[in-house]
Design a protein around this motif. Sequence first.
Motif, short mmCIF file in Angstrom:
data_model
loop_
_atom_site.label_atom_id
_atom_site.label_comp_id
_atom_site.label_asym_id
_atom_site.label_seq_id
_atom_site.Cartn_x
_atom_site.Cartn_y
_atom_site.Cartn_z
N UNK A 1 -57.82 -28.11 19.14
CA UNK A 1 -57.97 -27.75 20.37
C UNK A 1 -57.74 -29.09 21.51
N UNK A 2 -58.99 -28.86 21.87
CA UNK A 2 -59.51 -30.11 22.86
C UNK A 2 -60.58 -29.89 24.09
N UNK A 3 -60.70 -30.78 24.77
CA UNK A 3 -61.79 -30.38 25.91
C UNK A 3 -62.76 -31.26 25.42
N UNK A 4 -63.99 -31.82 26.28
CA UNK A 4 -65.61 -32.10 26.17
C UNK A 4 -66.05 -31.15 25.05
N UNK B 1 -61.58 -23.79 15.39
CA UNK B 1 -60.79 -24.19 16.87
C UNK B 1 -61.57 -23.66 18.15
N UNK B 2 -62.14 -24.80 18.31
CA UNK B 2 -63.91 -24.59 19.08
C UNK B 2 -62.87 -24.13 20.80
N UNK B 3 -61.89 -25.35 21.16
CA UNK B 3 -61.18 -24.66 22.48
C UNK B 3 -59.89 -24.57 22.30
N UNK B 4 -58.86 -24.16 22.60
CA UNK B 4 -57.61 -24.08 22.29
C UNK B 4 -56.50 -23.69 22.98
N UNK B 5 -55.35 -23.86 23.85
CA UNK B 5 -54.52 -23.23 25.09
C UNK B 5 -52.95 -23.46 24.16
#
Length: 559
Positions: A29-32, A105-109
């Motif tokens: 994933x990505x982001x803070x 997967x905490x945040x995945x686009x």
Amino acid sequence: MLWRGSQALRRFSTGQVYFKNKLKLAVIGQSLFGQEVYNHLCKEGHRVVGVFTVPDKDGKADPLALAAEKDGTPVFKFPRWRVKGKTIKEVAEAYKSVGAELNVLPFCTQFIPMDIIDSPKHGSIIYHPSILPRHRGASAINWTLIMGDKKAGFSVFWADDGLDTGPILLQRSCDVEPNDTVDALYNRFLFPEGIKAMVEAVQLIADGKAPRIPQLEEGATYEGIQKKENAEISWDQSAEVLHNWIRGHDKVPGAWTEINGQMVTFYSSSLLKSSVPPGEPLEIKGAKKPGLVTKNGLVLFGNDGKALMVKNLQFEDGRMIPASQYFSAGETSVVELTPDEMKVAGTIKVIWAGILSNVPVIEDSTDFFKSGASSMDVVRLVEEIRQKCGGLQLQNEDVYMATKFADFIQKVVRRLRGEDGEAELVVDYVLKEVNEMTVKMPYQCFINGQFTDSEDGKTYDTINPTDGSTICKVAYASLVDVDKAVAAAKDAFENGEWGRMNARERGRLMYRLADLLEENQEELATIEALDSGAVYTLALKTHIGMSVQTFRYFAGWCD
């Protein structure tokens, strides 16, 4: 000796978390948010064997990648995982080489192929910011507000081949407050509690206690990503529905309407519970009743006769202004900077350069967002300015309303000079003819520099003890109001101007307060006599008179 042994065992067994069941994890994933989940999983003793994230953008690595690279964790930055429906061989080999037992997967686009999802021993878990099966899809928080849900929340679920349809592992929920925004919900609950929940979910899996609760199709909804062309406001609706539509589209893509032939986007909406303040009418296409440009913002009306207020407007050219300045936009002149202000501008330019590392030179025309900055960078910019510019406290909105460097510096300078303060305080009064004068008494809660109704709109009668008569109805503060007031007071004490002010200046202001009390002592004593039942002369000489003396006494001690 036995006591010492038991104490040592207690320290050994509770002082570390590493003797619980732990897993080898791939974080995808990505982001803070992804970064914080990664950090907390590592802290809990799980071994992250690989981080799979997006490629660098404009020379800037994603926060998750930065954290993992700092720890020496293997980081893979794939632009895509599959081509023409098939998993890319090199990507699959790189993934399988780390030997993960669970994908997180905490945040995945990105679209992750099912052979990757199913590859680990324990499969994959995903965080989704809604109470599934409601609001499946990529804009769940927005739709929670748009649809007027009274509850918001998140789900951690087992990934399957459907769209947010996998079995539920755990869920958490919170109340949606009447004026919550996407950012408010995210920052207050979805972000901090979501991080804890992801760590809890991983530990449940490690301990063999994680449930798999099938999602029901009853009550399931799916909404797609809102686009600008679909975000136009339909005016023949209640004030609450209009408010939900505007706040649900804030900041992206932005709810809009047509005013004077051009698209105008509305931001920062709130329901108006107090009386409508005076203002200048503004015709809005499709609205049955003109809006009102007031000192506090643009008042809009629903078909139920109730009102809402919008604080900020954005025009087609990207320029954003306070709604209260609609008729005076463009009249502000450019201010010349003093030597001290030029030093501040220089410091801010260095901060901009640090954030916009892909921009060779920060020029007056450099646009913060067009240069690749995101909402996370807004938070960083505001915080770094506070730390490096003598505690100067800006708001995130300030960045959105002045995106070019030159405009931003002008806003900062006006803030330093006190020329860019909040709109004049609007106060609703109860008027009473008493003691041969007209007294004006505010009846609302005073929170964060504004008079406002209580959160739930409740009031109670305040009584004159001398005869038992009702003076007026006043706001009945709820626990939410108290929490807001305490938080605002704490922030003002720690970050506001008073904490940065030297002692002599504090004393000057306290003397000024004493002077104002004395100038208005007859009216204040009359209100005090009504409210407390005191004899007027006692209220005048003691309650008010001694208050004046007390402020002057302590003002003298300041220096």
